[in-house]
Design an enzyme around this catalytic site. Structure first.
Site: not given
Length: 556
Positions: A71, A73, A94, A105, A273, A301, A381, A409
């Site tokens: 998210k 990214t 944030r 994480k 979150a 999230f 991906f 990415w």
């Protein structure tokens, strides 16, 4: 393949005043934290108050899985793509917490060639905002215990102290502690608790405050305890507001940094979150809207937690009106929701995709209830097959959503141009008719049940006896008009992290409710969610190091 931190460390950053000049911010309106970080001055924020506002774009996601969604990214890459298209855009995100950074994480600077930099600074101490919040929180705790020790004029019932100390670290042994042991001079013996700093009400207060005056009003409203008559005792009554505000005088100012492609980024605040409301500060978002034509922000999230709170709490309090939503998913995550083990997600499996895509479907339905146009993007991906991509594309378009592949990415802004194009088309052709999910005058239980049924898909809500008493008392004390902040597992639409996909016919379990009067919402604890996380068996901290040259390694 290079790691995220290697890519970030090889980046050629511009001095932050150069980034600021592209936004017509003069050097005198910056407060520097080294060459590549700065806070925006109060004078500048007042200067832009009458500027017209740009378009507000929220980035959210399906429920997180071990397969990853990307998210942040996507948020960063989308901002870079707007820059590639010659658009004046700012990213508003944030600040990361140290707890997840050293836990499982990792950091929150994006990934690959879609990152904000300096990545190491952002993920570690940054500009000291979290330390200021921790200090203000614990100053209030110290003044509370000192008041009890020095005669307790306010008649505080030590069995009803609700204010907790905090630390920006995953430290499970601090969840439940005993303080005041020792001699009479060491204070009153009582049970106490720690929360992680990003779950502190002061973090939420900072992120929802409009200015210093509003910050002090909100700090003063914080309920720290109840007296022997059951009446709330506030931080204002303890005389703590001025000192807390002094500790937060710099933390309230938004931070300016840049992406790998020099897109400006306002990074400010970081409430959890799944416990708090999970959005960057209203001040940073409003400033970004006054500076740029397009503002890309995100909520924490999945959309069931982050987007719901962004809409029902942040937008309600800040009078924000989002123009579009980008919903991030991956084929891998959708197949995981379809019951496929993580080790097998690289194999084409249309049946699992069809089974798991119901999670995406529910999030689309939820977002459309708020009246905001939705763009779905698949974070790409190499293992994604054309058949799988085509199935998801057709699925989204049948539900009146624009669709685009995101390759940010791997390719940075260039990989987000298709997505940026879809977002721009949506902004031009679809009108946002934003509305909140429930009204202020609804009762607290009505608000909880609305979120549970409309957003989570629950058939109903079951309240513990303690929660029923707490909700009744909060209504009696005049807090019934506040929005609810649902504390829930992020891993499922339900309160059971094991229920993947689109759970149905379940009952949401509410175990506790308390007011964050300063922030302006009532927290509803569901399931087994915790306000102080713990470290895993092999913490990410074990892989982090620093060389003799001062280069940090292992951070991700």
């Amino acid at each position: 393949m290079k790691t995220d931190i290697q890519i970030a460390q090889e980046a050629l950053m511009q001095p932050i005043d150069t980034v600021a000049r592209a936004l017509h911010i003069d050097v005198e309106e910056l407060e520097f934290y080294g060459r590549y970080k700065a806070k925006i001055s109060e004078e500048y924020l007042r200067k832009i108050e009458d500027n017209p506002e740009g378009k507000l774009i929220l980035v959210t996601a399906i429920n997180p899985t071990p397969a990853g969604e990307g998210k942040t990214t996507t948020s960063v890459g989308l901002g870079q793509a707007f820059g590639k298209l010659g658009k004046k855009a700012i990213i508003a995100l944030r600040e990361p917490s140290l707890g997840p950074c050293f836990g499982v994480k990792g950091g929150a600077a994006g990934g690959g060639y879609a990152q904000v930099v300096p990545m190491e600074d952002l993920n570690l101490h940054f500009t000291g905002d979290f330390h200021a919040i921790t200090s203000a929180n614990n100053l209030l705790a110290a003044m509370l215990d000192n008041h009890v020790q020095q005669g307790n004029v306010l008649g505080i019932d030590t069995r009803q102290i609700v204010w907790k100390r905090c630390l920006d670290m995953n430290d499970r042994v601090l969840r439940n502690i005993v303080v005041g042991l020792g001699s009479k001079n060491d204070g009153t013996v009582r049970e106490d608790h720690f929360v992680i700093t990003v779950a502190s009400e002061i973090m939420a207060v900072l992120c929802l405050a409009l200015d210093m005056e509003d910050l002090k009003v909100r700090l003063g409203r914080i309920v720290v305890a109840y007296n022997f008559q059951g009446e709330p005792v506030t931080a204002k009554e303890l005389g703590a507001v001025g000192a807390m505000a002094a500790l937060l005088k710099d933390a309230i100012k938004p931070n300016l940094i840049q992406t790998l492609e020099h897109t400006p980024a306002l990074i400010h605040g970081g409430p959890f979150a799944n416990i708090a409301h999970g959005c960057n500060s209203i001040r940073a978002t409003k400033a970004a809207l006054k500076i740029a034509d397009y503002v890309i922000t995100e909520a924490g999230f999945g959309a069931d937690l982050g987007a719901e709170k962004f809409f029902d709490i942040k937008c309600r309090i800040g009078d924000l009106k989002p123009d579009a939503v980008v919903l991030v998913a991956t084929i891998r995550a959708l197949k995981y929701n379809g019951g496929i083990p993580k080790a097998d997600l690289s194999e084409e499996n249309i049946d699992a995709l069809k089974k798991g895509i119901v999670n995406l479907e529910k999030h689309i339905e939820n977002l459309q209830k708020y009246g905001v146009p939705v763009v779905v993007t698949l974070n790409s991906f190499l293992t994604d097959t054309q058949a799988e991509i085509s199935y998801v594309k057709e699925f989204c378009e049948e539900r009146n959503c624009e669709f685009a592949i995101s390759e940010v990415w791997e390719k940075g802004g260039e990989g987000g141009i298709a997505l940026a194009g879809k977002v721009l088309d949506t902004l031009e052709t679809k009108e946002s008719r934003f509305k909140v999910l429930y009204e202020d005058e609804h009762s607290l239980s009505e608000k909880v049940e609305t979120v549970a049924k409309e957003i989570y898909g629950a058939k109903g809500v079951s309240y513990s006896q303690a929660a029923l008493r707490q909700l009744a008392q909060l209504e009696k004390l005049g807090f019934g008009n506040l929005p609810v902040c649902m504390a829930k597992t992020p891993y499922s639409l339900s309160d059971d992290p094991q229920l993947l996909g689109r759970p149905e016919d379940f009952t949401l379990q509410v175990r506790e409710a308390y007011v964050s009067a300063g922030a302006g919402f009532v927290v509803i604890l569901t399931g087994s969610v915790m306000t102080m996380p713990g470290l895993p068996k092999e913490p990410a901290a074990c892989r982090i190091d620093v060389t003799e040259e001062g280069i940090i390694t292992g951070l991700f």
